[in-house]
Motif scaffolding. Sequence first.
Motif, PDB file in Angstrom:
ATOM      1  N   ALA A 143      66.465  15.981 -13.132  1.00 52.69           N
ATOM      2  CA  ALA A 143      66.991  14.557 -12.930  1.00 52.69           C
ATOM      3  C   ALA A 143      65.652  13.700 -13.605  1.00 52.69           C
ATOM      4  O   ALA A 143      64.583  14.111 -14.043  1.00 52.69           O
ATOM      5  CB  ALA A 143      67.003  13.611 -11.350  1.00 52.69           C
ATOM      6  N   ALA A 144      65.323  12.844 -13.483  1.00 48.45           N
ATOM      7  CA  ALA A 144      64.132  11.615 -13.196  1.00 48.45           C
ATOM      8  C   ALA A 144      63.705  11.246 -12.623  1.00 48.45           C
ATOM      9  O   ALA A 144      64.086  10.613 -11.879  1.00 48.45           O
ATOM     10  CB  ALA A 144      63.935  10.676 -15.055  1.00 48.45           C
ATOM     11  N   LEU A 145      62.097  11.046 -12.067  1.00 47.45           N
ATOM     12  CA  LEU A 145      61.505  10.939 -10.973  1.00 47.45           C
ATOM     13  C   LEU A 145      61.084   9.525 -11.943  1.00 47.45           C
ATOM     14  O   LEU A 145      60.878   9.102 -12.806  1.00 47.45           O
ATOM     15  CB  LEU A 145      59.716  11.654 -11.035  1.00 47.45           C
ATOM     16  N   PRO A 146      60.942   8.639 -10.393  1.00 47.68           N
ATOM     17  CA  PRO A 146      60.942   8.990  -8.877  1.00 47.68           C
ATOM     18  C   PRO A 146      62.272   8.872  -8.599  1.00 47.68           C
ATOM     19  O   PRO A 146      63.154   8.006  -9.453  1.00 47.68           O
ATOM     20  CB  PRO A 146      59.948   7.707  -7.804  1.00 47.68           C
ATOM     21  N   LEU A 147      62.745   9.506  -7.471  1.00 50.10           N
ATOM     22  CA  LEU A 147      63.808   9.710  -7.017  1.00 50.10           C
ATOM     23  C   LEU A 147      64.193   8.573  -5.623  1.00 50.10           C
ATOM     24  O   LEU A 147      63.248   8.743  -4.976  1.00 50.10           O
ATOM     25  CB  LEU A 147      64.495  11.659  -6.742  1.00 50.10           C
ATOM     26  N   PRO A 148      65.034   8.043  -5.350  1.00 49.76           N
ATOM     27  CA  PRO A 148      65.333   7.096  -4.510  1.00 49.76           C
ATOM     28  C   PRO A 148      65.463   8.116  -3.138  1.00 49.76           C
ATOM     29  O   PRO A 148      66.044   7.096  -2.096  1.00 49.76           O
ATOM     30  CB  PRO A 148      66.820   7.132  -4.853  1.00 49.76           C
ATOM     31  N   VAL A 149      65.128   9.461  -3.100  1.00 46.34           N
ATOM     32  CA  VAL A 149      65.441  10.103  -1.997  1.00 46.34           C
ATOM     33  C   VAL A 149      64.066  10.982  -1.458  1.00 46.34           C
ATOM     34  O   VAL A 149      63.170  11.524  -2.391  1.00 46.34           O
ATOM     35  CB  VAL A 149      66.179  10.815  -1.789  1.00 46.34           C
ATOM     36  N   ALA A 150      63.490  11.193  -0.270  1.00 46.40           N
ATOM     37  CA  ALA A 150      62.280  11.943   0.075  1.00 46.40           C
ATOM     38  C   ALA A 150      63.367  13.073   0.176  1.00 46.40           C
ATOM     39  O   ALA A 150      64.099  13.369   0.672  1.00 46.40           O
ATOM     40  CB  ALA A 150      61.228  10.932   1.476  1.00 46.40           C
ATOM     41  N   GLY A 151      61.928  14.249   0.768  1.00 41.28           N
ATOM     42  CA  GLY A 151      62.135  14.955   0.841  1.00 41.28           C
ATOM     43  C   GLY A 151      62.394  16.840   0.229  1.00 41.28           C
ATOM     44  O   GLY A 151      63.424  17.540   0.662  1.00 41.28           O
ATOM     45  N   LEU A 152      62.708  16.206  -0.756  1.00 40.87           N
ATOM     46  CA  LEU A 152      63.294  17.791  -1.842  1.00 40.87           C
ATOM     47  C   LEU A 152      62.114  18.048  -2.426  1.00 40.87           C
ATOM     48  O   LEU A 152      60.836  18.008  -3.312  1.00 40.87           O
ATOM     49  CB  LEU A 152      63.627  16.624  -3.224  1.00 40.87           C
ATOM     50  N   ALA A 153      62.388  19.275  -2.984  1.00 41.77           N
ATOM     51  CA  ALA A 153      61.625  20.216  -4.191  1.00 41.77           C
ATOM     52  C   ALA A 153      61.174  20.120  -5.075  1.00 41.77           C
ATOM     53  O   ALA A 153      62.328  20.209  -5.666  1.00 41.77           O
ATOM     54  CB  ALA A 153      61.466  21.277  -3.271  1.00 41.77           C
ATOM     55  N   VAL A 154      60.154  19.807  -5.698  1.00 38.74           N
ATOM     56  CA  VAL A 154      60.631  18.876  -6.928  1.00 38.74           C
ATOM     57  C   VAL A 154      59.249  20.259  -8.000  1.00 38.74           C
ATOM     58  O   VAL A 154      59.010  20.784  -8.015  1.00 38.74           O
ATOM     59  CB  VAL A 154      59.902  17.570  -6.929  1.00 38.74           C
ATOM     60  N   GLU A 155      60.439  20.016  -9.116  1.00 31.16           N
ATOM     61  CA  GLU A 155      59.459  21.450 -10.174  1.00 31.16           C
ATOM     62  C   GLU A 155      59.424  20.540 -11.431  1.00 31.16           C
ATOM     63  O   GLU A 155      60.543  19.831 -12.253  1.00 31.16           O
ATOM     64  CB  GLU A 155      60.037  23.522 -11.004  1.00 31.16           C
ATOM     65  N   PRO A 156      58.087  20.066 -11.943  1.00 32.53           N
ATOM     66  CA  PRO A 156      57.962  18.914 -12.583  1.00 32.53           C
ATOM     67  C   PRO A 156      58.595  19.763 -14.640  1.00 32.53           C
ATOM     68  O   PRO A 156      58.221  20.947 -14.148  1.00 32.53           O
ATOM     69  CB  PRO A 156      56.289  18.518 -13.221  1.00 32.53           C
TER      70      PRO A 156
ATOM     71  N   VAL B  31      64.823  19.275  -9.137  1.00 37.34           N
ATOM     72  CA  VAL B  31      64.819  19.349  -7.865  1.00 37.34           C
ATOM     73  C   VAL B  31      66.314  19.726  -7.103  1.00 37.34           C
ATOM     74  O   VAL B  31      66.534  20.004  -7.352  1.00 37.34           O
ATOM     75  CB  VAL B  31      64.491  17.797  -7.939  1.00 37.34           C
ATOM     76  N   ARG B  32      65.804  20.458  -5.856  1.00 35.41           N
ATOM     77  CA  ARG B  32      66.469  21.345  -4.817  1.00 35.41           C
ATOM     78  C   ARG B  32      66.233  20.672  -3.078  1.00 35.41           C
ATOM     79  O   ARG B  32      64.942  19.849  -2.973  1.00 35.41           O
ATOM     80  CB  ARG B  32      66.116  22.637  -5.336  1.00 35.41           C
ATOM     81  N   ARG B  33      66.999  21.024  -2.438  1.00 35.72           N
ATOM     82  CA  ARG B  33      66.809  21.119  -1.803  1.00 35.72           C
ATOM     83  C   ARG B  33      65.422  21.307  -1.180  1.00 35.72           C
ATOM     84  O   ARG B  33      65.373  22.546  -0.971  1.00 35.72           O
ATOM     85  CB  ARG B  33      68.058  21.216  -0.726  1.00 35.72           C
ATOM     86  N   ALA B  34      64.657  20.999  -0.190  1.00 37.69           N
ATOM     87  CA  ALA B  34      63.810  21.657   0.569  1.00 37.69           C
ATOM     88  C   ALA B  34      64.772  23.238   1.426  1.00 37.69           C
ATOM     89  O   ALA B  34      65.009  22.659   1.523  1.00 37.69           O
ATOM     90  CB  ALA B  34      62.508  20.685   1.050  1.00 37.69           C
ATOM     91  N   GLY B  35      62.482  23.833   1.696  1.00 35.74           N
ATOM     92  CA  GLY B  35      63.184  24.585   2.529  1.00 35.74           C
ATOM     93  C   GLY B  35      64.231  26.025   1.805  1.00 35.74           C
ATOM     94  O   GLY B  35      64.141  25.901   0.274  1.00 35.74           O
ATOM     95  N   GLY B  36      64.321  26.972   2.984  1.00 35.82           N
ATOM     96  CA  GLY B  36      65.145  28.362   1.808  1.00 35.82           C
ATOM     97  C   GLY B  36      64.033  29.181   1.010  1.00 35.82           C
ATOM     98  O   GLY B  36      63.243  28.262   0.804  1.00 35.82           O
ATOM     99  N   ASP B  37      65.250  29.200   0.524  1.00 38.91           N
ATOM    100  CA  ASP B  37      64.466  30.546  -0.521  1.00 38.91           C
ATOM    101  C   ASP B  37      64.489  29.825  -1.775  1.00 38.91           C
ATOM    102  O   ASP B  37      65.389  29.910  -1.983  1.00 38.91           O
ATOM    103  CB  ASP B  37      65.103  31.919   0.144  1.00 38.91           C
ATOM    104  N   GLY B  38      63.459  29.637  -2.371  1.00 41.48           N
ATOM    105  CA  GLY B  38      63.639  28.744  -3.580  1.00 41.48           C
ATOM    106  C   GLY B  38      62.498  30.211  -4.494  1.00 41.48           C
ATOM    107  O   GLY B  38      62.598  29.758  -5.791  1.00 41.48           O
ATOM    108  N   GLY B  39      63.258  30.928  -4.636  1.00 43.12           N
ATOM    109  CA  GLY B  39      62.779  32.258  -5.491  1.00 43.12           C
ATOM    110  C   GLY B  39      63.479  31.752  -7.086  1.00 43.12           C
ATOM    111  O   GLY B  39      62.431  32.102  -7.715  1.00 43.12           O
TER     112      GLY B  39
END
Length: 308
Positions: A147-160, A275-283
């Motif tokens: 998606a395009a930044l910025p996003l309307p929600v916080a707390g996400l893991a972001v990879e530009p 973008v993905r949910r923060a936390g967990g294994d993001g390998g």
Amino acid sequence: MNPSLKQLRYFVALAETGGFGRAAETVFVSQPALSQQIKELETILGVELVERLPRGIRLTRAGREVLERSRRILGEVAELERAARLSRGLTGRLRLGVIPTVAPYLLPIALTRLRARDLTLDIRVREAQTEKLLDDLEAGRVDAVVAALPLPVAGLAVEPLISDRFVLAGTAARLARWVGDPEALRPTSLAPDQLLLLDEGHCLADQALEVCGLRGRGRVDLGASSLATLSGLVAEGFGLTLLPEIALRAETAAAPGLALMRFATPEPARELALVRRAGGDGGWAAPLADLLREAGAELMGSARTVCP
């Protein structure tokens, strides 16, 4: 006795569809079976969750609270399943959400690269507008979203991923006024009644209005549903539009009458990210982002050829 995950899924389906029949179809059970599970859930919780109306249902105050918590619980369970599935990296099943102004251009290249990397990777793609994709991400229906930044929600893991610059598109006749003075071509110099945009709800339409310093749509705005439609319209002389570089190779090939011109420096752009949910294994996210960047870089190179 505690509520079951099945009961929570049925209740969320009921709340989202607004009726027992439609909810039963969504979760592939009979209407009586779904109705019985909702009654059992109400008994377990000791509250009425829905008002039964002649034409559907309405959530009670308690129902709205339970709905919010149910979505959160189901999202966490889906995250648990996803983490186990992708714990070995970018393998297994990948559910990717992509916004419509990116999907037709980036996916053909990116999916080819993903398949070349691992033929056993099971890729499921969901194309939808940002708001819907973020809901799917929260609920665990997709693993990641482009998606395009910025996003309307916080707390996400972001990879530009890439900076996707905008160019002005129209006929050569419409762009002729800026040919001798390219430094005068700035988004704020565009007349609102000449600018065609995507339908409301597309983040690209909001970004175009923002970079042009406009508060609303012009009189000629036709509210197209895709960039392909916009490109075809402006190639025939129906106003001007802003196209992202990622789309230039495909849209100029499909609309031969389309002329392009770059804006004066600094060129307006949108920032695309994974973008993905923060936390967990993001390998698994880093190698996926790398593949998407490579696909994006290929499209950026083509864009510089099409519109130097």
